[in-house]
Design an enzyme around this catalytic site. Structure first.
Site, PDB file in Angstrom:
ATOM      1  CB  CYS A 232      -0.907   0.010   1.225  1.00 22.20           C
ATOM      2  SG  CYS A 232      -1.848  -1.515   1.485  1.00 22.20           S
ATOM      3  CB  ALA A 233       3.750   1.960  -2.239  1.00 19.81           C
ATOM      4  N   GLY A 236       5.005   6.678  -1.467  1.00 21.45           N
ATOM      5  CA  GLY A 236       6.250   5.936  -1.329  1.00 21.45           C
ATOM      6  C   GLY A 236       7.248   6.338  -0.277  1.00 21.45           C
ATOM      7  N   GLY A 237       6.838   7.037   0.767  1.00 25.08           N
ATOM      8  CA  GLY A 237       7.782   7.407   1.818  1.00 25.08           C
ATOM      9  C   GLY A 237       8.496   6.208   2.416  1.00 25.08           C
ATOM     10  CE  LYS A 238       5.005   3.924   7.006  1.00 24.71           C
ATOM     11  NZ  LYS A 238       4.185   5.056   6.498  1.00 24.71           N
ATOM     12  CG  ASP A 283      -4.284  -2.832 -13.409  1.00 21.59           C
ATOM     13  OD1 ASP A 283      -3.943  -3.949 -12.973  1.00 21.59           O
ATOM     14  OD2 ASP A 283      -3.814  -2.311 -14.432  1.00 21.59           O
ATOM     15  CG  ASP A 301       1.697   2.409   5.849  1.00 24.78           C
ATOM     16  OD1 ASP A 301       1.142   2.394   6.965  1.00 24.78           O
ATOM     17  OD2 ASP A 301       2.122   3.461   5.314  1.00 24.78           O
ATOM     18  CB  CYS A 354      -0.843   6.520  10.774  1.00 20.24           C
ATOM     19  SG  CYS A 354      -1.999   6.850   9.440  1.00 20.24           S
TER      20      CYS A 354
END
Length: 404
Positions: A232-233, A236-238, A283, A301, A354
């Site tokens: 669940c990018a 893309g921080g992680k 998709d 995430d 979060c």
């Protein structure tokens, strides 16, 4: 302290868009700050911080101002007047602020502050839910912490520099930072400033990422050469952090149902010098099925209520509805059951949110472990991060291992 007419009018316009047009606060502020090129850093800071402050305390200020939604222009000025009085501003003699009852505002503030739903400015249903899931004491402390302004935390991009070198570069730009014990890649700004205009940012030496969020990459226990899916990018921080932890070796497959977010990730990856990231838009179910049993590590995430990040997204508490919370919990469980199949025997998976609600966190993991795909996993460890204890965002992480 003086109020400037053009800045205050920008604030009122922003509040109208957030409260009445249901726009997102961060997008509104971003647009407002581009309105006048003559505004300096202090002017833009006033607009951003005032808008967020009034959004954060909407229920309290509206109650003191004795106005109800939808707020017309006059109502918004009354709410602004409450904010200005409580912040110690001398009210100018503008017609919009005529007759502001200064003593009554202060008296009402003292009276309403005895009640948690007004003192912490929270919807009734959410207050009841938080108290039920976390207990009165923890929920009360957590609400107070989530209403504090968030620090600006940087994550050093170790593909390009070190924490010490970046600190020196920023110091040369009059930006003072501090190390945070227990967070190996983090630098905390001592004063808020716009870091996105620095050469260090443009060169990909750092990303802005809360300290709690930075723990997730390490929790996944990655190593150079692995095949890792960030399921669940988003933007893309992680994924970027994982690429750095893997020293650009191996493969990070960054996946999301939103292709536009993955385009943003590609742009960020280029700036970061992260060459081992491949993006795949989910998709159809085939995208996941192709990876069944092939990944050393999988990060989920998961989409969630976002209650752990209210400090930076205060409008979320007004947009959140009980029905959405029930829907998102079903989505979380479905994602866990579907995406966990990508983990190969002996591989590991992290489920993270979060959120601070057990119903989105521990309860979801326990429920998953009882399902058919979940029975192939064991819980290695889990961690709940509360804002009032850490000083950073509220977060949850669980590390699960697929049995060999």
């Amino acid at each position: 302290m003086r109020l400037h007419r053009n800045l205050v009018f920008a604030v009122i316009d922003g509040l109208h868009l957030i409260f009445n047009e249901n726009e997102y606060a961060d997008k509104v502020v971003e647009k407002l700050l581009k309105r006048d090129k003559r505004w300096g850093a202090r002017d833009r800071g006033f607009i951003a911080e005032t808008v967020y402050d009034i959004v954060r305390w909407k229920r309290l200020y509206a109650e003191i101002a004795e106005v109800k939604e939808p707020f017309n222009r006059e109502n918004l000025w009354r709410i602004f007047a409450v904010w200005a009085v409580l912040r110690g501003y001398k009210l100018p003699d503008w017609k919009q602020l005529e007759g502001t009852p200064i003593r009554r505002i202060k008296g009402r503030f003292d009276e309403l502050s005895k009640n948690r739903v007004y003192r912490e400015s929270i919807p009734d249903w959410l207050d009841k839910l938080g108290g039920k899931e976390l207990g009165t004491e923890i929920w009360t402390n957590e609400l107070a912490a989530l209403n504090a302004q968030a620090d600006v935390i940087l994550r050093v991009n170790t593909l390009k520099t070190t924490k010490e070198k970046l600190q020196g570069l920023l110091f040369d730009n009059n930006i003072d930072t501090a190390f945070i014990k227990g967070y190996p890649d983090a630098l905390k700004l001592k004063e808020r400033t716009n870091v996105f205009t620095t050469e260090a940012f443009k060169n990909g030496y750092f990303e802005v990422q809360d300290a709690s969020s930075q723990l997730v990459g390490s929790y996944l226990d990655v190593a150079p050469g692995m095949r890792v899916a960030d399921a669940c990018a988003g933007a893309g921080g992680k994924s970027l952090h994982l690429a750095a932890l893997m020293e650009n070796k191996g493969q990070v497959i960054s996946m999301d149902i939103y292709g536009n977010k993955l385009k943003e990730l590609k742009r960020r990856a280029k700036r970061n010098g992260a060459h081992n990231i491949e993006t795949r838009e989910i998709d159809s179910t085939k995208v996941i099925k192709k990876l069944h049993g092939k990944m050393d590590r999988v990060l989920i995430d998961a989409p969630c209520s976002g209650l752990g990040v209210l400090r930076r997204n205060p409008d979320a508490k007004w947009k959140l509805q009980p029905e959405f919370l029930e829907e998102i919990k079903q989505t979380q469980q479905q994602i866990l059951q579907d995406y966990s199949r990508m983990v190969k025997p002996g591989g590991k998976m992290v489920y993270a949110t979060c959120s601070i609600l057990p119903s989105e966190n521990q309860d979801q993991v326990n429920k998953f472990l009882k399902t058919e795909p979940g029975q192939e996993f064991k819980l290695v460890k889990e961690e709940r991060i509360l804002s009032h204890q850490s000083g950073f965002d509220g977060f949850y992480m669980a590390l699960l291992e697929r049995k060999s």
